[in-house]
Design a protein around this motif. Structure first.
Motif, PDB file in Angstrom:
ATOM      1  N   ALA A 223       0.821  -1.212   0.000  1.00 14.94           N
ATOM      2  CA  ALA A 223       0.000   0.000   0.000  1.00 14.94           C
ATOM      3  C   ALA A 223       0.859   1.267   0.000  1.00 14.94           C
ATOM      4  O   ALA A 223       0.455   2.302  -0.522  1.00 14.94           O
ATOM      5  N   LYS A 224       2.068   1.181   0.583  1.00 16.05           N
ATOM      6  CA  LYS A 224       2.920   2.368   0.695  1.00 16.05           C
ATOM      7  C   LYS A 224       3.669   2.682  -0.584  1.00 16.05           C
ATOM      8  O   LYS A 224       3.936   3.833  -0.888  1.00 16.05           O
ATOM      9  N   SER A 225       4.075   1.660  -1.323  1.00 16.98           N
ATOM     10  CA  SER A 225       4.897   1.904  -2.518  1.00 16.98           C
ATOM     11  C   SER A 225       4.411   1.037  -3.670  1.00 16.98           C
ATOM     12  O   SER A 225       3.834  -0.029  -3.452  1.00 16.98           O
ATOM     13  N   ARG A 226       4.691   1.508  -4.858  1.00 19.35           N
ATOM     14  CA  ARG A 226       4.251   0.787  -6.064  1.00 19.35           C
ATOM     15  C   ARG A 226       5.084  -0.470  -6.288  1.00 19.35           C
ATOM     16  O   ARG A 226       4.563  -1.495  -6.721  1.00 19.35           O
ATOM     17  N   GLU A 227       6.389  -0.418  -6.010  1.00 18.08           N
ATOM     18  CA  GLU A 227       7.251  -1.571  -6.179  1.00 18.08           C
ATOM     19  C   GLU A 227       8.225  -1.636  -5.011  1.00 18.08           C
ATOM     20  O   GLU A 227       8.587  -0.601  -4.441  1.00 18.08           O
ATOM     21  N   SER A 245       4.960  -5.631  -7.240  1.00 18.88           N
ATOM     22  CA  SER A 245       4.753  -4.516  -8.182  1.00 18.88           C
ATOM     23  C   SER A 245       3.251  -4.269  -8.294  1.00 18.88           C
ATOM     24  O   SER A 245       2.452  -5.218  -8.279  1.00 18.88           O
ATOM     25  N   ARG A 246       2.886  -2.994  -8.381  1.00 21.64           N
ATOM     26  CA  ARG A 246       1.467  -2.621  -8.474  1.00 21.64           C
ATOM     27  C   ARG A 246       1.199  -1.933  -9.807  1.00 21.64           C
ATOM     28  O   ARG A 246       1.986  -1.111 -10.266  1.00 21.64           O
ATOM     29  N   SER A 247       0.073  -2.258 -10.431  1.00 17.33           N
ATOM     30  CA  SER A 247      -0.301  -1.669 -11.729  1.00 17.33           C
ATOM     31  C   SER A 247      -0.807  -0.238 -11.536  1.00 17.33           C
ATOM     32  O   SER A 247      -1.674   0.003 -10.693  1.00 17.33           O
TER      33      SER A 247
END
Length: 919
Positions: A223-227, A245-247
């Motif tokens: 939740a805090k960082s994208r990757e 990794s988050r889209s």
């Protein structure tokens, strides 16, 4: 001494040991960093694959949402379409259509018509109806399958509002398959999470963990960082190093966990090997050091005196030593003097070949010593330092060298310069000059020394390389035919202008220019002539603009003019457009050939009409098409209404394509009457859209067919259908001629006459009963080409009529050369005969002209008996119009014909026609 030798050996070993240890640590960290980078890259690739799965599913549902069957609420047919789409795409399990209350209308998992269990509206369904936008759900327990599932839902817009929600269900197996396809090591654990952190797919035990939330620590980190990466424990109790990794598009995530023991085992194995190696090296080194120290001590003592003598330049006898190695050292000392002299000679030769020389400047005496190679570089003897001004160095180079030398004397910091020097043969060369300070024991600068290398050839090569790179860059950004900026350079320039305009630095305009009548030049005179025309158009456009304006070629016969940062840009854009129209419309001379083209120009402004380059060109393109439809050789400004028209035109084009494909067209026939006999002699075939959509007249869909490239296909269908109908009517006893209209674009297509002949032959129609109607604009654009085409048509036996005569720009000399059978007086004159003297005069003149050329004259648009009587009285041969009959479908036309020859057949022709006229 022996003790020192042993310690020396050990001391020499220690840096190697420490270095090996440090190298291991560095390699381990690098390996960890690379593994983290590669694993995050893998997670990113998996995220993109998940996005692709979701977005492709949404694209399938969006495509189905605009289905004609759905718009007609033909749910049975749509159920078949949807089920087939799910099977073919392989992107989901089933499609569900719900109304606003959440009730299922159909479900492809259930045969159509079977009852569907009532269920409350899911959250994503309520969101679609609330927002009117598509949505991607989180993982939830499906009410039918009772297992985790997610869905992609889109609104179904009917009559401008959201009528239904259409969603596709995707099971975790789809995401499990994506993870397995990646081929991760067997011990690694990968999982797909929705935007709330719920597991949507997993490589290990998916049936157990899909639908559950991720580990709290991992969920917080994602939740805090994208990757990133984090050490955590999986839901099934394994300690892992997780990479995720988050889209940025769907906010879904992918995490890959590597078991901690797999990471640490490599480190422990390497540390064990390192410790064993260090111990072995220490033991062997101690033994060797003790043995070697005895032999070395004696040898060093014996060779000390000869070595000192060699250092002083003296030669003394070298005593014998008891060991072979010491003897070799003694021999080496003996050869050292000889080798030093040989190396000095070799070094001088190397300097000469490399155009490299050195120098030494004694500050106290001012003397300068130089190598022989340095004198060869300069082509003359080197004077004292002060004497180089104006001799060795030009003024500019001297100032730089003198300033740098004084700085070395003052601070002790060396210099590295590239300067020009005067060669002894009178030309200039480039050299790389370097200098450094020489200090005494007290640290004072007592001399300068340095080197000079001839870099003339390198500088020349660099100049050629820069010129070549500039040529390549220029070629990549300019059109090779016209030399104008190409699409890439225009796009880049416009992007910078738009960015500046959005920051408040002034707006501008873009003129999108398309050449009218360019294709016939290519077809008739070849591409070489077409290329010459494009080059001349480019030169004229440049002449019409200012130096700060950009003229570019996008491709084909499309050009743009960009007007940046102009006060009163609206007025300026119109003035430039008028200038361009006037300039381009002037005849173009190509050797002995003279051709003419004209520009249609669309104008859009930035930043008013567009926020990006593609939109700016699109809006200007829409305005350009308006200019073409308005008659060409002109310009139009973009207005927001053009977007609506473009959407409507696309809808009409879609309907027309469907009609051509699915038989949604039909012909209506309007009777043609022989005015002398008062009898039916023919009919004009008029195409109509016969689908279930709103009525659209041919005056609207014909131009769209022309711009969409469908006019050839549409025209061939009209001719084929008219021929087929004629053959069918002959079997019913109806023998009349049928006239069909031909678009100017279709008329100018290659092999038009040959295609026409093939259609007539295949249908079995008598060609003498077919009449082709062409407009003045179709033949007058290129009379010689038109005559050739018309002669081929006439050779088939087909008759030719010139339609809408009097509204174009025909000249009498051109008219007499055309192989025509009929002139048609345009209905714009006929309809005003009763109230407009000018129209009566024009109609009378056309009739007289036709009779003098021995052509039949045909009046169209007759809506009153007065107009009919006028045309009859002045010698018009044929007539048609609503006064006789509106255009009729084929069955009604046949009935109308039978009525003309029915029970009232004993009545004379005029009376019979009058009785059949509509009330």
């Amino acid at each position: 001494m022996r003790t020192y030798l042993i310690l020396l050996v050990l001391a020499c070993l220690m840096p190697g040991i420490f270095g090996a240890t440090g190298l291991f640590i560095y390699q381990y960290r690098q390996g960890r960093a690379q593994q983290e980078k590669d694993t995050i890259q893998t997670a990113r690739a998996l995220v993109q694959a998940v996005d692709n799965q979701l977005l492709r599913a949404r694209a399938v549902v969006q495509t189905l949402s605009v289905s004609d069957a759905l718009a007609r609420r033909d749910f049975s047919h749509f159920h078949q379409q949807a089920r087939q789409a799910v099977i073919l795409s392989g992107l989901g399990t089933n499609l569900v259509l719900r109304n606003e209350a959440g009730r299922q209308i159909l479900n492809t998992a259930v045969e159509y018509g079977k009852p569907l269990n009532p269920q409350p509206a899911p959250e994503q369904v309520r969101e679609v109806f609330a927002t009117g936008k598509s949505t991607i759900s989180t993982v939830f327990i499906g009410p039918v399958l009772k297992r985790p599932i997610m869905s992609v839902d889109v609104p179904v817009i009917i009559d401008g509002r959201v009528a239904y929600d259409l969603g596709i269900g995707i099971l975790p197996e789809h995401f499990n398959a994506l993870l397995k396809e990646q081929g991760l090591p067997s011990g690694w654990i990968a999982a797909v999470f929705d935007r709330t952190g719920t597991i949507a797919g997993r490589t290990h035990l998916p049936d157990r963990f899909v639908g559950r939330k991720a580990n709290a620590k991992l969920l917080e980190s994602m939740a805090k960082s994208r990757e990133g990466s984090i050490e955590t424990t999986t839901l099934d109790g394994f300690q892992v190093l997780s990479f995720y990794s988050r889209s940025p598009v769907t906010n879904w995530r992918v995490a890959i966990g590597i078991p901690r023991h797999a990471v640490e085992s490599t480190l422990l194995h390497t540390l064990s090997l390192l410790a064993l190696g260090v111990a072995a090296v220490f033991g062997v080194s101690l033994v060797l050091a003790r043995f070697m120290s005895r032999r070395i001590a004696h040898s060093v003592s014996a060779l000390t005196a000869p070595a000192v003598a060699l250092g002083n330049g003296d030669v003394v006898p070298i005593p014998e030593v008891p060991i072979k190695e010491a003897a070799e050292v003694a021999s080496a000392i003996g050869r050292a003097a000889e080798l030093l002299q040989e190396r000095a000679v070799e070094l001088a030769e190397a300097h000469r070949l490399a155009r490299f020389g050195n120098w030494y400047w004694d500050l106290a005496s001012g003397a300068v010593r130089t190598s022989e190679s340095l004198r060869e570089i300069h082509g003359h003897e080197i004077p004292s330092f002060a004497g180089r001004n104006g001799t060795v160095f030009p003024m500019e180079s001297w100032e730089r060298i003198n300033a740098a030398s004084q700085e070395v004397i003052r601070t002790g910091k060396g210099y590295n310069l590239e300067v020009q020097v005067n060669h002894g043969r009178g030309h200039s060369i480039w050299v790389n000059a370097r200098g450094e300070a020489v200090r005494n024991e007290r640290g004072e600068v007592i001399a300068l020394r340095g080197m000079i290398q001839d870099i003339t050839e390198r500088r020349h090569a660099e100049t050629l390389l820069r010129a070549s790179e500039e040529k390549l860059r220029n070629a990549a950004l300019h059109d090779p035919l016209t030399g104008l900026p190409n699409r890439a350079l225009v796009m880049d320039y416009c992007e910078r202008l738009l960015a500046a305009a959005q920051r408040g630095h002034g707006g501008g305009a873009l003129l999108f220019i398309d050449l009218d009548r360019f294709k016939p030049i290519n077809d008739l005179y070849g591409h070489e002539a077409g290329d010459r025309v494009l080059q001349e158009v480019g030169r004229r456009l440049v002449a019409c603009t200012r130096q700060e304006d950009m003229v570019g070629r996008l491709g084909g016969d499309e050009f743009v003019v960009v007007l940046p940062h102009v006060d009163g840009v609206y007025h300026r854009a119109a003035a430039v457009a008028r200038h361009v129209v006037a300039s381009i419309s002037e005849p173009i001379q190509i050797k002995a050939l003279e051709v003419s083209v004209s520009p249609s120009i669309g104008i859009s402004y930035f930043p008013d009409h567009a926020a990006n380059v593609n939109s700016l060109i699109h809006t200007a393109d829409l305005a350009m098409y308006q200019a073409k439809q308005a008659g060409r050789a002109g310009y139009r400004f973009y207005t927001p209404d053009l977007d609506r028209r473009a959407v409507e035109a696309f809808a009409v084009e879609t309907r027309l394509r469907d009609a051509l494909k699915n038989g949604g067209l039909e012909l209506h026939y309007q009777p043609v009457i022989d005015l002398k006999k008062g009898k039916l002699i023919g009919a004009e075939a008029l195409v109509r859209l016969a689908d279930d959509g709103a009525a659209i007249g041919p005056d609207r869909f014909i131009p769209i067919a022309e711009s969409a490239g469908l006019i050839g296909q549409l025209g061939e269908w009209v001719v084929a259908e008219a021929c087929r109908q004629h053959v069918a009517w002959l079997q019913e006893g109806i023998r009349i001629a049928i006239a069909v209209n031909v678009s100017p674009l279709q008329f100018r297509q290659r092999a038009f006459a040959e295609k026409l002949g093939s259609i007539i032959t295949e249908s079995g129609m008598d060609p003498t009963c077919l009449e082709i109607e062409i407009t003045e604009s179709a033949v007058m654009e290129n009379v010689n080409e038109a005559v050739e085409i018309l002669n081929r048509i006439k050779s088939l036996g087909v008759r030719v009529a010139l339609d809408d005569f009097g509204t174009g720009y025909s000249s009498l000399s051109s008219l007499t050369s055309l192989p025509l059978d009929k002139l048609k007086v345009d209905q714009s004159f006929v309809r005003r005969i009763e109230r407009d003297q000018a129209s009566r005069t024009v109609a009378q003149a056309i009739i007289g002209l036709g009779r003098s050329l021995r052509l039949s004259v045909h009046g169209e648009g007759i809506e009153s008996e007065d107009a009919l009587l006028f045309l009859e009285a002045h010698g018009c041969n044929q007539a048609q119009g609503y006064w006789f009959s509106r255009p009729l479908p084929s069955a009604e036309f046949a009935q109308w014909c039978h009525e003309q020859s029915g029970p009232n057949s004993n009545v004379d022709g005029w009376e019979r026609v009058r009785r059949s006229a509509p009330i």
